[in-house]
Design a protein around this motif. Structure first.
Motif, PDB file in Angstrom:
ATOM      1  N   SER A   1      -5.295  13.120   0.389  1.00 39.33           N
ATOM      2  CA  SER A   1      -4.311  12.106   0.028  1.00 39.33           C
ATOM      3  C   SER A   1      -4.972  10.912  -0.651  1.00 39.33           C
ATOM      4  CB  SER A   1      -3.540  11.647   1.273  1.00 39.33           C
ATOM      5  OG  SER A   1      -4.422  11.071   2.214  1.00 39.33           O
TER       6      SER A   1
ATOM      7  N   THR B   1     -14.144   6.167  -2.460  1.00 32.11           N
ATOM      8  CA  THR B   1     -13.432   4.909  -2.684  1.00 32.11           C
ATOM      9  C   THR B   1     -13.790   4.392  -4.058  1.00 32.11           C
ATOM     10  OG1 THR B   1     -13.478   4.340  -0.340  1.00 32.11           O
ATOM     11  CG2 THR B   1     -13.119   2.549  -1.869  1.00 32.11           C
TER      12      THR B   1
ATOM     13  N   THR C   1       0.653   5.748  -0.077  1.00 31.04           N
ATOM     14  CA  THR C   1      -0.181   6.950   0.072  1.00 31.04           C
ATOM     15  C   THR C   1       0.516   8.147  -0.542  1.00 31.04           C
ATOM     16  OG1 THR C   1      -1.200   6.114   2.104  1.00 31.04           O
ATOM     17  CG2 THR C   1      -1.332   8.479   1.696  1.00 31.04           C
TER      18      THR C   1
ATOM     19  N   ASN D   1     -15.246   9.759   2.764  1.00 26.74           N
ATOM     20  CA  ASN D   1     -14.145   9.656   1.824  1.00 26.74           C
ATOM     21  C   ASN D   1     -14.521   8.773   0.643  1.00 26.74           C
ATOM     22  OD1 ASN D   1     -12.272  11.247   3.278  1.00 26.74           O
ATOM     23  ND2 ASN D   1     -11.811   9.519   4.620  1.00 26.74           N
TER      24      ASN D   1
ATOM     25  N   SER E   1      -4.120   0.576  -2.556  1.00 23.35           N
ATOM     26  CA  SER E   1      -3.937  -0.707  -1.880  1.00 23.35           C
ATOM     27  C   SER E   1      -3.615  -1.786  -2.897  1.00 23.35           C
ATOM     28  CB  SER E   1      -5.212  -1.083  -1.116  1.00 23.35           C
ATOM     29  OG  SER E   1      -5.571  -0.074  -0.200  1.00 23.35           O
TER      30      SER E   1
ATOM     31  N   LYS F   1      -4.728   6.824  -1.357  1.00 26.22           N
ATOM     32  CA  LYS F   1      -4.173   5.547  -0.930  1.00 26.22           C
ATOM     33  C   LYS F   1      -4.440   4.507  -1.997  1.00 26.22           C
ATOM     34  CE  LYS F   1      -5.888   2.798   2.404  1.00 26.22           C
ATOM     35  NZ  LYS F   1      -6.195   2.298   3.769  1.00 26.22           N
TER      36      LYS F   1
ATOM     37  N   THR G   1       0.846  -1.200   0.000  1.00 29.37           N
ATOM     38  CA  THR G   1       0.000   0.000   0.000  1.00 29.37           C
ATOM     39  C   THR G   1       0.878   1.245   0.000  1.00 29.37           C
ATOM     40  OG1 THR G   1      -1.811  -1.108   1.167  1.00 29.37           O
ATOM     41  CG2 THR G   1      -1.715   1.297   1.332  1.00 29.37           C
TER      42      THR G   1
ATOM     43  N   SER H   1       0.444  12.272  -1.168  1.00 32.68           N
ATOM     44  CA  SER H   1      -0.063  13.439  -0.433  1.00 32.68           C
ATOM     45  C   SER H   1      -0.423  14.599  -1.354  1.00 32.68           C
ATOM     46  CB  SER H   1       0.990  13.919   0.560  1.00 32.68           C
ATOM     47  OG  SER H   1       1.311  12.896   1.477  1.00 32.68           O
TER      48      SER H   1
ATOM     49  N   VAL I   1      -9.428   7.825  -0.794  1.00 33.91           N
ATOM     50  CA  VAL I   1      -8.844   9.101  -0.406  1.00 33.91           C
ATOM     51  C   VAL I   1      -9.076   9.335   1.082  1.00 33.91           C
ATOM     52  CG1 VAL I   1      -9.128  10.087  -2.703  1.00 33.91           C
ATOM     53  CG2 VAL I   1     -10.919  10.435  -0.966  1.00 33.91           C
ATOM     54  N   ASN I   2      -8.220  10.187   1.629  1.00 31.24           N
ATOM     55  CA  ASN I   2      -8.401  10.706   2.979  1.00 31.24           C
ATOM     56  C   ASN I   2      -8.556  12.211   2.834  1.00 31.24           C
ATOM     57  OD1 ASN I   2      -8.464  11.348   5.659  1.00 31.24           O
ATOM     58  ND2 ASN I   2      -6.404  10.648   6.120  1.00 31.24           N
TER      59      ASN I   2
END
Lengths: 115, 113
Positions: free
Chosen positions: A76, A60, A20, A58, A80, A78, A18, A22, A66-67
């Motif tokens: 951010s 998906t 991430t 968030n 996976s 992510k 994974t 930014s 995302v965050n």
């Protein structure tokens, strides 16, 4: 004026791991949209995921999530279970209705996926 | 839906020559954008059309640049008296009225020698 900052020019990840990426942005508007675009080498820009600022949840999309931290103006991405096909330049982008929905991009993060 | 197309994909020209690029948006999309992307940078906005009307131009669009969308369908971007600094990827994107998502074409890579 709106600005988008990607502080990681390059990132690398092992296949199946994974990672991430930014992104921070600056705006005085309350209603806006954020995106992550993927641009593989010599290929066209593809929309990966989108987030409406008015939504707290968030976004998906399969392995991508995302965050979104609105107060911190942080967005951010992510990824996976990274795959070799994820290797590309990733751009964070911002838009709003007040700007005719034109996109403001960050400088990008080059993601390398190691087998 | 065949996506956004751009022609040519690559253009090499000598400094001082004029070049013209074409963009065909997704057929029902009435909003069209041009961006410029230099090496190692994110795309930067150049200009925006709603149907045939050019509603916004960036300060990046100098007097040597002109864009048109005569019938509200395809668009052209012309650069006159090209300079080496014009070398870049020129991207076109379109969106549907009422939507905020843009779809990009493959771009035209311009090299000015």
């Amino acid at each position: 004026a709106q600005t988008v900052t990607q502080s990681q020019p390059e990132m690398s990840v092992q296949e199946a791991e994974t990672v991430t990426l930014s992104c921070t942005y600056d705006t005085s508007e309350s209603d806006y949209y954020l995106f992550w675009y993927k641009q593989p080498p010599s290929r066209q820009m593809i929309l990966v995921i989108r987030q409406e600022a008015y939504k707290q949840q968030n976004a998906t999309e399969n392995r991508f999530s995302v965050n979104f931290q609105k107060a911190a103006k942080s967005f951010s991405l992510k990824i996976s279970d990274s795959q070799l096909g994820d290797a590309a330049m990733y751009f964070c982008a911002y838009t709003s209705g007040g700007s005719n929905y034109k996109l403001t991009f960050g400088k990008g993060t080059l993601l390398t996926v190691n087998p | 839906d065949t996506g956004v197309s751009q022609d040519p994909r690559h253009k090499i020209t000598k400094r001082g020559q004029n070049v013209t690029f074409r963009c065909d948006p997704i057929s029902e999309h009435n909003r069209l954008y041009w961006y410029r992307q230099t090496l190692g940078q994110g795309p930067e906005f150049l200009t925006y059309f709603q149907n045939e009307a050019q509603l916004e131009k960036s300060r990046l669009l100098s007097d040597r640049f002109s864009a048109e969308r005569p019938k509200g369908s395809f668009s052209t971007l012309e650069i006159q008296r090209t300079e080496q600094g014009d070398s870049a990827m020129y991207l076109c994107a379109s969106r549907l009225d009422g939507s905020y998502e843009q779809y990009f074409g493959p771009g035209t890579r311009l090299t000015v020698t």
